[in-house]
Write an enzyme that holds these catalytic residues in place. Structure first.
Site, mmCIF file in Angstrom:
data_model
loop_
_atom_site.group_PDB
_atom_site.id
_atom_site.type_symbol
_atom_site.label_atom_id
_atom_site.label_comp_id
_atom_site.label_asym_id
_atom_site.label_seq_id
_atom_site.Cartn_x
_atom_site.Cartn_y
_atom_site.Cartn_z
ATOM 1 N N GLU A 1 43.788 21.733 7.552
ATOM 2 C CA GLU A 1 42.864 22.523 6.711
ATOM 3 C C GLU A 1 42.400 21.680 5.528
ATOM 4 O O GLU A 1 43.169 20.882 4.995
ATOM 5 C CB GLU A 1 43.578 23.764 6.169
ATOM 6 N N ASP A 2 41.180 21.906 5.080
ATOM 7 C CA ASP A 2 40.726 21.246 3.856
ATOM 8 C C ASP A 2 41.336 21.925 2.636
ATOM 9 O O ASP A 2 41.786 21.269 1.710
ATOM 10 C CB ASP A 2 39.195 21.234 3.774
ATOM 11 N N PHE B 1 36.202 26.497 -8.240
ATOM 12 C CA PHE B 1 35.526 26.281 -6.963
ATOM 13 C C PHE B 1 35.192 24.806 -6.820
ATOM 14 O O PHE B 1 34.569 24.211 -7.693
ATOM 15 C CB PHE B 1 34.267 27.137 -6.852
HETATM 16 C C1 PRP Z 1 37.054 27.583 3.884
HETATM 17 C C2 PRP Z 1 38.045 26.481 4.129
HETATM 18 C C3 PRP Z 1 39.237 27.194 4.706
HETATM 19 C C4 PRP Z 1 39.155 28.566 4.107
HETATM 20 C C5 PRP Z 1 40.202 28.708 3.022
HETATM 21 O O1 PRP Z 1 36.308 27.827 5.058
HETATM 22 O O2 PRP Z 1 37.527 25.491 4.984
HETATM 23 O O3 PRP Z 1 39.167 27.258 6.119
HETATM 24 O O4 PRP Z 1 37.841 28.696 3.551
HETATM 25 O O5 PRP Z 1 40.064 29.879 2.305
HETATM 26 P P1 PRP Z 1 41.128 31.051 2.269
HETATM 27 O O6 PRP Z 1 42.488 30.441 2.010
HETATM 28 O O7 PRP Z 1 40.656 31.903 1.121
HETATM 29 O O8 PRP Z 1 41.070 31.793 3.567
HETATM 30 P P2 PRP Z 1 34.873 28.548 5.050
HETATM 31 O O9 PRP Z 1 35.023 29.971 5.484
HETATM 32 O O10 PRP Z 1 34.202 28.308 3.742
HETATM 33 O O11 PRP Z 1 34.112 27.799 6.206
HETATM 34 P P3 PRP Z 1 33.771 26.229 6.324
HETATM 35 O O12 PRP Z 1 35.081 25.519 6.588
HETATM 36 O O13 PRP Z 1 32.837 26.172 7.480
HETATM 37 O O14 PRP Z 1 33.136 25.786 5.034
HETATM 38 C C1 7HP Z 2 37.059 28.049 0.285
HETATM 39 C C2 7HP Z 2 36.343 27.109 -0.424
HETATM 40 N N1 7HP Z 2 35.263 26.363 -0.102
HETATM 41 C C3 7HP Z 2 34.832 25.502 -1.037
HETATM 42 N N2 7HP Z 2 35.394 25.389 -2.255
HETATM 43 C C4 7HP Z 2 36.462 26.128 -2.606
HETATM 44 O O1 7HP Z 2 37.013 25.993 -3.812
HETATM 45 C C5 7HP Z 2 36.976 27.020 -1.660
HETATM 46 N N3 7HP Z 2 38.015 27.885 -1.678
HETATM 47 N N4 7HP Z 2 38.056 28.492 -0.489
#
Ligand code: PRP
Ligand code: 7HP
Length: 179
Positions: A103-104, A156
């Site tokens: 996960e990112d 963010f």
């Molecule tokens: C983001 C990120 C994680 C998730 C984390 O995905 O890549 O998968 O949100 O957030 P959480 O802990 O609040 O669930 P996003 O839905 O933005 O899609 P993306 O990866 O395509 O940008």
């Molecule tokens: C999802 C996400 N995407 C971009 N920036 C952040 O800080 C975020 N938190 N959760």
């Protein structure tokens, strides 16, 4: 005039590219030290993890399979909708595999919690989780990634795969976005 955001206008660097790369090498070593040198199925969560996944798998020694899951819960904004949607399934079965979910970012924790259960339903030998960024201050469910690159404050962030409205993913560093 372009409607494309200009990164310098609204962002400030939080984690420079060199620090990210150095931490990924350390993470890869920790992961192999704990999980051994056998086959590891790395599962990147799209889209946000695509750059982290690419760098992490190249830092991992030994046999690695690459899989991806398409998932969305932010739908372009700065707040989780709370509804996790799988937009692209794995391309192969993972039954009996040692898996590493990549996960990112872990923010509310809803996505990681959902995906852990989703993967466990596929009967892998094990599931471990790694995230580049952890925002523990925003948890809505109790989840703790096994490996964390950086713990960050409740701001963010964009860059290195993370987006706002699909922009900024191409920044080589992590930046705080201020509207
Ligand atoms: C983001 C990120 C994680 C998730 C984390 O995905 O890549 O998968 O949100 O957030 P959480 O802990 O609040 O669930 P996003 O839905 O933005 O899609 P993306 O990866 O395509 O940008
Ligand atoms: C999802 C996400 N995407 C971009 N920036 C952040 O800080 C975020 N938190 N959760």
């Amino acid at each position: 005039m372009s409607d494309q955001p200009h990164p310098q206008d609204r962002t400030r660097v939080l984690i420079p590219a060199e620090r990210i790369q150095a931490r990924i090498v350390e993470l890869a070593r920790e992961i192999r030290a704990d999980l051994g040198d056998g086959p590891l199925t790395c599962i990147g969560v799209l889209k946000g993890s695509f750059i982290f996944m690419a760098d992490l798998v190249r830092a991992l020694d030994g046999p690695v399979r690459c899989e991806f899951l398409g998932v969305s819960s932010y739908h372009g904004g700065t707040r989780s909708t709370g509804v996790v949607r799988i937009t692209e399934d794995l391309s192969h079965p993972i039954e009996g595999h040692h898996c590493l979910l990549v996960e990112d970012i872990v923010d509310t924790g809803l996505t990681l919690d959902y995906l852990r259960h989703f993967l466990e339903g596929r009967k892998p030998a094990s599931v471990h989780t790694v995230c580049l960024l952890d925002k523990p201050g925003r948890r809505e469910v109790e989840v703790a990634p096994d490996y964390v690159g950086f713990t960050i404050p409740d701001e963010f962030v964009v860059g290195y795969g993370l987006d706002l409205g699909e922009f900024y993913r191409n920044l080589p560093y992590i930046a705080v976005y201020s509207p």
